[in-house]
Scaffold this active site. Structure first.
Site, PDB file in Angstrom:
ATOM      1  N   ARG B  39       0.821  -1.218   0.000  1.00 11.29           N
ATOM      2  CA  ARG B  39       0.000   0.000   0.000  1.00 11.29           C
ATOM      3  C   ARG B  39       0.857   1.271   0.000  1.00 11.29           C
ATOM      4  O   ARG B  39       0.516   2.253  -0.649  1.00 11.29           O
ATOM      5  CB  ARG B  39      -0.956  -0.029   1.184  1.00 11.29           C
ATOM      6  N   ASP B 147     -25.288  12.726   5.657  1.00 12.07           N
ATOM      7  CA  ASP B 147     -23.957  12.998   5.119  1.00 12.07           C
ATOM      8  C   ASP B 147     -23.818  14.510   4.969  1.00 12.07           C
ATOM      9  O   ASP B 147     -24.822  15.224   4.858  1.00 12.07           O
ATOM     10  CB  ASP B 147     -23.784  12.308   3.754  1.00 12.07           C
TER      11      ASP B 147
END
Lengths: 207, 284
Positions: B39, B147
C-alpha cells in the site's frame, strides 16, 4: 414492510441565555452542567466561566465536555484555563488536560517554553508530550533546547521519544550531546540511538 | 513489487507502523509487512517519490492531503452493500436485543448511518434487519442516513447502484430488494427507499447533530480518523448526545473511540467491538 419513515424528534431544549448557562455550569444537575459546558464555548465570557467550572467540577463526563469546549475556543486564555489540571494529583485529570492541550497546538505553542522549563519534573515530561502535536520544526527546536539544559534523565527520555517520532535532522547534535551527559543511564543511550536512526532518515532526505 | 521502489527496511517499517498507530490506532505486526509495503508503494508511485525517506518526510510535514490518501489506502474507503457484515451480525445478535431489554414499549428503534455516502450502508441495515431480525415486525424501526455532501445524498435517495456496490449482496436479496434498470444498474424497490430517510449533517456542528434527535445505534465508520484532535473530540461529544443512554456506536475497523473520548464504554461482543453510552447514573 415494517420499517418506518419518520421525521426526526424534537431536538433537546437549549439553555435559554448566557446567565442561565453560566449558572447551570456550576449549579445544575450533571446533565445540565454537561449541556451548559457545551454551550459556553460560543458565549462571551465563556472561557472564564469554563475555567472556573473546571476547577470545581467532579463529574468526569462534564469535565470532558468543559475541556472540549475550551479546545473549541483554542485561545491562550483557554490554554491557561486548562494548565492547572496538568498539576493535578488525579491521573485522569492530568491525561484529560494533556489531550485537550494537544488538541489546540497553535494556542499552546507560546506557553511551551515556560512549561518545558517548569520546576515540576512531571509537568516537563507532560509538556514533551504536548510538543508531539506541533509541527516537526517547532518541536525539534523546543526539545533540542530542553535536551541541552535538562538535568532529569526521565524528562530527557520523554523528549527523545518525541524526537524519535517527529524530530528533524537538526536534532542530531543535541541528541548526541544528551547521550554523553548521561553515561550512567544506559536507557538514554539506547533511546538516543533509536532516535538518531529515525532522524537520520530525515538527514538522508535532506542530503 | 515495482522495480523502481526498493523493499522497505526494518527501521522504515517501524517508523511507518508507529505513524499509522498514532494516527489511526491500526496495529501492523511484522507478519503484515508485505501488506503494508504494497500500500505504501502504491502511494509512492502515485506521488512520484522514489524513496521511503522522502515520502516519510512529506507525511511528517503533514503537507497536502497525503495523510488522508495513505489512510484511505489502508481503510479501503469504498462503500458497498453488506460491508463489514460482522457489525450487522452484531446489530441483530446483541445490540438490538440489549436495546429492547431496557427500552419502553411503543418507542421506535432508531438507527443512524453517518456518514452514509450514497446510501449503501443504511439500505444494507434495512435489508439486514428484514432478513435477520425476528423482532422486525414487532417494532417501528426508523433508519436515517446522513452525510455532509448533498450530492451523495441525492444519489442515496435515488437508490440506484451498480454491480460493484452489490457484489457482496446475495443474488436472492438483489432480486428481492432491487429492480433491474439495465444490465449494469439496479434500483432499490420503492418500499425500501421510503423506509430510509436522508438528511444533511456536519458532525462537528452541534445544532445540526442535535436536530437529528437520539438513536439506539449509530454507525459512524471511517470518518473520525480524518478529523484533527479538536474536531474529533467535538464530533464524539455530539455523537454521545445523539445516543440514547445505553445506545451503541459502531466505528470502522481502523478506529477506536477509546483513543478519542473517555465518554463511552467499550463493549466486546462475539462479532464486533462497539462503544456504548453508559446508562444514566452508571458512572460517577
Amino acid at each position: 414492510m415494517p420499517l418506518i419513515r419518520r421525521g426526526a424528534p424534537e431536538a433537546p431544549a437549549n439553555v435559554k441565555d448566557d446567565r442561565d448557562s453560566f449558572a447551570l455550569l456550576t449549579g445544575g444537575t450533571d446533565g445540565e452542567r454537561w449541556g451548559a459546558a457545551r454551550a459556553a464555548a460560543t458565549l462571551p465570557g465563556g472561557v472564564e466561566a469554563l475555567g472556573a467550572a473546571l476547577r470545581s467540577e467532579t463529574d468526569a463526563r462534564v469535565r470532558t465536555a468543559i475541556l472540549t469546549s475550551l479546545t473549541r475556543v483554542a485561545t491562550p486564555a483557554s490554554v491557561d484555563a486548562v494548565l492547572p489540571c496538568l498539576r493535578a494529583d488525579d491521573a485522569d485529570t492530568r491525561t484529560g488536560a494533556l489531550d485537550a492541550l494537544r488538541a489546540m497546538p497553535r494556542a499552546v505553542l507560546p506557553r511551551l517554553p515556560d512549561l518545558l522549563s517548569d520546576a515540576d519534573t512531571d509537568v516537563r515530561i507532560l509538556s514533551c508530550e504536548i510538543a508531539r502535536c506541533l509541527a516537526p520544526a517547532e518541536a525539534t527546536s523546543l526539545l533540542c533546547d530542553l535536551l541541552d539544559r535538562e538535568t532529569d534523565a526521565n524528562v530527557c527520555a520523554a523528549a527523545i521519544d518525541v524526537l524519535a517520532e517527529i524530530g528533524q535532522a537538526g536534532a542530531e547534535p543535541a541528541l548526541r550531546r544528551c547521550a554523553k551527559r548521561f553515561p550512567q543511564q544506559p536507557f538514554i543511550g539506547f533511546a538516543v540511538k533509536v532516535a538518531l536512526q529515525r532522524v537520520s532518515v530525515q538527514a538522508d532526505d535532506a542530503g | 513489487m515495482p522495480a523502481d521502489v526498493p523493499p522497505v527496511t526494518g527501521e522504515e517499517f517501524r517508523v511507518l507502523c508507529e505513524f499509522l498507530y498514532r494516527r489511526t490506532g491500526m496495529v501492523f505486526t511484522e507478519a503484515k509487512r508485505y501488506y503494508v509495503q504494497r500500500r505504501v508503494t502504491e502511494r509512492l508511485q502515485a506521488t512520484g517519490f522514489t524513496s521511503y525517506a522522502h515520502y516519510f518526510a512529506r507525511l511528517r510535514a503533514d503537507s497536502g492531503d497525503e495523510i488522508e490518501q495513505l489512510i484511505n489506502a489502508f481503510t479501503v474507503n469504498e462503500t458497498y452493500f453488506y460491508r463489514e457484515e460482522h457489525q450487522l451480525r452484531c446489530l441483530t445478535s446483541d445490540l438490538l436485543r440489549e436495546r429492547i431489554r431496557t427500552k419502553p414499549r411503543g418507542r421506535p428503534i432508531r438507527i443512524w448511518s453517518v456518514p452514509c455516502s450514497t446510501g449503501e450502508e443504511p439500505y444494507s441495515i434495512a435489508i439486514w434487519l428484514l432478513e435477520n431480525w425476528p423482532e422486525v415486525d414487532a417494532y417501528d424501526i426508523d433508519i436515517v442516513g446522513s452525510d455532509i455532501d448533498t450530492q451523495v445524498l441525492d444519489a442515496a435517495r435515488a437508490g440506484v447502484f451498480g454491480k460493484r456496490a452489490l457484489m457482496h449482496l446475495p443474488p436472492r436479496l438483489v432480486n428481492q430488494y432491487l429492480e433491474p434498470l439495465d444490465g449494469e444498474q439496479w434500483r432499490i424497490v420503492e418500499d425500501l427507499r421510503q423506509s430510509v430517510s436522508f438528511s444533511t449533517v456536519n458532525l462537528v456542528e452541534m445544532a445540526e447533530t442535535r436536530a437529528h434527535g437520539r438513536f439506539d445505534v449509530i454507525f459512524c465508520r471511517n470518518v473520525l480518523i480524518y478529523f484533527d484532535d479538536a474536531s474529533r473530540r467535538l464530533a464524539a461529544e455530539n455523537l454521545y448526545e445523539n445516543l440514547e443512554p445505553g445506545g451503541f456506536i459502531c466505528l470502522g475497523h481502523a478506529e477506536s473511540m477509546s483513543r478519542i473520548s473517555p465518554l463511552f464504554d467499550v463493549c466486546r461482543y462475539a462479532d464486533a467491538i462497539v462503544y456504548q453510552r453508559p446508562m444514566e447514573g452508571a458512572r460517577g
